[in-house]
Scaffold this active site. Structure first.
Site, PDB file in Angstrom:
ATOM      1  N   THR A  65       0.431  -1.142   0.085  1.00 47.15           N
ATOM      2  CA  THR A  65      -0.329   0.079   0.019  1.00 47.15           C
ATOM      3  C   THR A  65       1.199   1.013   0.266  1.00 47.15           C
ATOM      4  O   THR A  65       1.367   1.507   0.882  1.00 47.15           O
ATOM      5  CB  THR A  65      -0.832  -0.106   1.453  1.00 47.15           C
ATOM      6  N   LYS A  75      -8.035   1.389  -3.557  1.00 48.76           N
ATOM      7  CA  LYS A  75      -7.576   0.943  -1.777  1.00 48.76           C
ATOM      8  C   LYS A  75      -7.829   2.095  -0.447  1.00 48.76           C
ATOM      9  O   LYS A  75      -7.979   2.046   0.547  1.00 48.76           O
ATOM     10  CB  LYS A  75      -5.995   0.169  -1.550  1.00 48.76           C
ATOM     11  N   LYS A  77      -1.751   5.308   9.184  1.00 47.11           N
ATOM     12  CA  LYS A  77      -0.643   5.260   7.738  1.00 47.11           C
ATOM     13  C   LYS A  77      -2.235   5.127   6.392  1.00 47.11           C
ATOM     14  O   LYS A  77      -1.169   6.061   5.321  1.00 47.11           O
ATOM     15  CB  LYS A  77       0.026   3.635   7.315  1.00 47.11           C
TER      16      LYS A  77
HETATM   17  P1  NAD Z   1       5.763  -5.995   7.538  1.00 46.78           P
HETATM   18  O1  NAD Z   1       6.846  -4.575   7.967  1.00 46.78           O
HETATM   19  O2  NAD Z   1       5.427  -7.378   7.985  1.00 46.78           O
HETATM   20  O3  NAD Z   1       7.144  -6.238   6.006  1.00 46.78           O
HETATM   21  C1  NAD Z   1       7.032  -5.219   4.979  1.00 46.78           C
HETATM   22  C2  NAD Z   1       8.534  -6.095   4.958  1.00 46.78           C
HETATM   23  O4  NAD Z   1       9.471  -5.680   4.222  1.00 46.78           O
HETATM   24  C3  NAD Z   1       9.518  -6.627   5.688  1.00 46.78           C
HETATM   25  O5  NAD Z   1       9.560  -7.966   6.383  1.00 46.78           O
HETATM   26  C4  NAD Z   1      11.008  -5.706   5.675  1.00 46.78           C
HETATM   27  O6  NAD Z   1      11.635  -6.079   6.246  1.00 46.78           O
HETATM   28  C5  NAD Z   1      11.220  -5.791   4.494  1.00 46.78           C
HETATM   29  N1  NAD Z   1      11.181  -4.295   3.927  1.00 46.78           N
HETATM   30  C6  NAD Z   1      12.102  -3.153   3.961  1.00 46.78           C
HETATM   31  N2  NAD Z   1      12.635  -2.844   3.433  1.00 46.78           N
HETATM   32  C7  NAD Z   1      13.080  -3.336   1.756  1.00 46.78           C
HETATM   33  C8  NAD Z   1      14.093  -3.331   1.042  1.00 46.78           C
HETATM   34  N3  NAD Z   1      14.675  -2.214   1.208  1.00 46.78           N
HETATM   35  N4  NAD Z   1      13.947  -4.657   0.806  1.00 46.78           N
HETATM   36  C9  NAD Z   1      13.567  -5.823   0.954  1.00 46.78           C
HETATM   37  N5  NAD Z   1      12.776  -5.733   2.096  1.00 46.78           N
HETATM   38  C10 NAD Z   1      12.368  -5.099   2.066  1.00 46.78           C
HETATM   39  O7  NAD Z   1       4.688  -5.120   6.644  1.00 46.78           O
HETATM   40  P2  NAD Z   1       2.738  -6.063   6.684  1.00 46.78           P
HETATM   41  O8  NAD Z   1       2.379  -6.208   7.691  1.00 46.78           O
HETATM   42  O9  NAD Z   1       3.548  -7.121   5.633  1.00 46.78           O
HETATM   43  O10 NAD Z   1       2.116  -4.890   4.978  1.00 46.78           O
HETATM   44  C11 NAD Z   1       3.131  -4.901   4.157  1.00 46.78           C
HETATM   45  C12 NAD Z   1       2.164  -4.348   2.480  1.00 46.78           C
HETATM   46  O11 NAD Z   1       1.093  -4.251   3.237  1.00 46.78           O
HETATM   47  C13 NAD Z   1       2.015  -2.300   3.623  1.00 46.78           C
HETATM   48  O12 NAD Z   1       2.508  -1.150   2.312  1.00 46.78           O
HETATM   49  C14 NAD Z   1       1.052  -2.335   4.468  1.00 46.78           C
HETATM   50  O13 NAD Z   1       0.503  -1.492   4.039  1.00 46.78           O
HETATM   51  C15 NAD Z   1       0.541  -3.821   3.638  1.00 46.78           C
HETATM   52  N6  NAD Z   1      -1.277  -3.941   4.186  1.00 46.78           N
HETATM   53  C16 NAD Z   1      -0.653  -4.572   5.490  1.00 46.78           C
HETATM   54  C17 NAD Z   1      -2.014  -5.395   5.481  1.00 46.78           C
HETATM   55  C18 NAD Z   1      -1.712  -6.072   7.257  1.00 46.78           C
HETATM   56  O14 NAD Z   1      -2.355  -5.774   8.043  1.00 46.78           O
HETATM   57  N7  NAD Z   1      -0.860  -5.594   7.798  1.00 46.78           N
HETATM   58  C19 NAD Z   1      -2.629  -5.145   5.121  1.00 46.78           C
HETATM   59  C20 NAD Z   1      -3.319  -4.490   3.758  1.00 46.78           C
HETATM   60  C21 NAD Z   1      -2.141  -4.186   3.302  1.00 46.78           C
END
Ligand code: NAD
Length: 294
Positions: free
Chosen positions: A90, A165, A240
């Site tokens: 997102t 979204k 966010k």
């Molecule tokens: P998260 O923080 O658990 O996962 C993100 C991952 O990206 C982490 O493991 C981090 O180490 C990795 N990362 C960061 N920088 C990086 C880089 N330069 N290279 C490689 N990896 C890198 O977050 P999440 O909960 O998995 O969410 C991910 C996305 O999905 C976000 O944009 C969030 O808004 C969206 N989202 C989350 C949810 C939810 O319920 N968690 C629901 C819908 C959408």
């Protein structure tokens, strides 16, 4: 669809189970995450370039637009012409559009495809994808959406998935606050919460927040309210998304007063009150504790 080689970047709460589901469906997965995390059935590789080289598809699931831009700049030069780049993070609409533009210039098909459904939906393979990109790009991505989710809507041109979204989540933030403040008012008027639910869930005040995710414990279907408001959908993630909606509204000159107020309330809740780490429906105990002067 035959077996595809898929690079997956960002194996966090959402990305890890999504990648695992693609591997389980028979695709060859190469995963990379700066934190060194991996997922079941996914070959861990040393860097972004290795994840991208020769892959049919690269999927990213990253925290925000700034990180997406950084990762995309490293990724795109290593991707093959004619391959497909799906970003499921997102992010702000601008970052999505610019990333798609850079991919298209390199002869890569691009789709922005943020999801709803949370960590449970990612694990169960029941996410909803909101996609932006060309018809050809969407058609190539659709079989993978079918593995990771239960519904994919092609919303339009690049950035349209992110637009859908953040508009959806702006409605969600506003209706959750409205539902919580109404419950707190009903309490003070001596109205039983179950009766409040029985009336509103079948009347014109109904919404997903009331009917499917009722913020009052013990009322309505099972929800984070019944589990001490553990997320679920964390208040900081709602904050966010509300921030992204207001950033987009400012750029598009759209008047969104309710979205702006919802952002301000969630900002206070997360940054100054006890909302961090709580589900976004924990707005109800917040309102419950307050009087008219805050
Ligand atoms: P998260 O923080 O658990 O996962 C993100 C991952 O990206 C982490 O493991 C981090 O180490 C990795 N990362 C960061 N920088 C990086 C880089 N330069 N290279 C490689 N990896 C890198 O977050 P999440 O909960 O998995 O969410 C991910 C996305 O999905 C976000 O944009 C969030 O808004 C969206 N989202 C989350 C949810 C939810 O319920 N968690 C629901 C819908 C959408």
């Amino acid at each position: 669809m035959g077996e595809l080689t898929i690079g997956f970047i960002g194996l966090g709460n959402m990305g890890a189970p999504m990648a695992a589901n693609l591997a389980k469906a028979g695709h060859r997965l190469r995963g990379y995450d700066v934190a060194g995390t991996s997922a079941e059935g996914v070959e861990q590789v040393a860097d972004i370039a290795t994840a991208a080289a020769g892959a049919d598809v690269v999927i990213t699931m990253l925290p925000n637009g700034a990180i997406l831009r950084k990762v995309a700049a490293k990724l795109i030069p290593h991707m093959s012409e004619g391959s497909l780049f799906i970003d499921c993070s997102t992010v702000d609409v601008e970052s999505a559009r610019e990333t798609a533009d850079a991919a298209q210039k390199a002869g890569i098909l691009a789709v922005d495809a943020p999801v709803s459904g949370g960590i449970g939906g990612a694990a169960a393979g029941t996410l909803t994808f909101m996609a932006g990109g060309s018809d050809a790009a969407f058609a190539r991505a659709e079989p993978l959406f079918d593995i990771m989710g239960q519904k994919a809507v092609h919303c339009g041109a690049p950035g349209a998935g992110q637009a859908a979204k953040i508009c959806n989540n702006m409605i969600l933030g506003v209706t959750m606050i409205a539902t919580c403040e109404a419950f707190a008012l009903a309490d003070k008027l001596g109205l039983d919460r179950q009766k409040m639910f029985d009336v509103v869930s079948t009347s014109s005040g109904y919404s997903w927040s009331m009917n499917a995710y009722c913020p009052a414990p013990g009322v309505g279907p099972q929800s984070p309210a019944d589990n001490d408001y553990k997320p679920g959908f964390a208040a900081e993630l709602m904050l966010k998304d509300l921030g992204l909606s207001q950033q987009a509204a400012a750029l598009a000159d759209a008047d969104t007063p309710m979205g702006a107020l919802a952002q301000a309330l969630y900002a206070r809740f997360v940054e100054e009150e006890d909302g961090k780490g709580m589900d976004f429906s924990a707005m109800l105990p917040r309102f419950e504790k307050r009087g008219r002067d805050g």
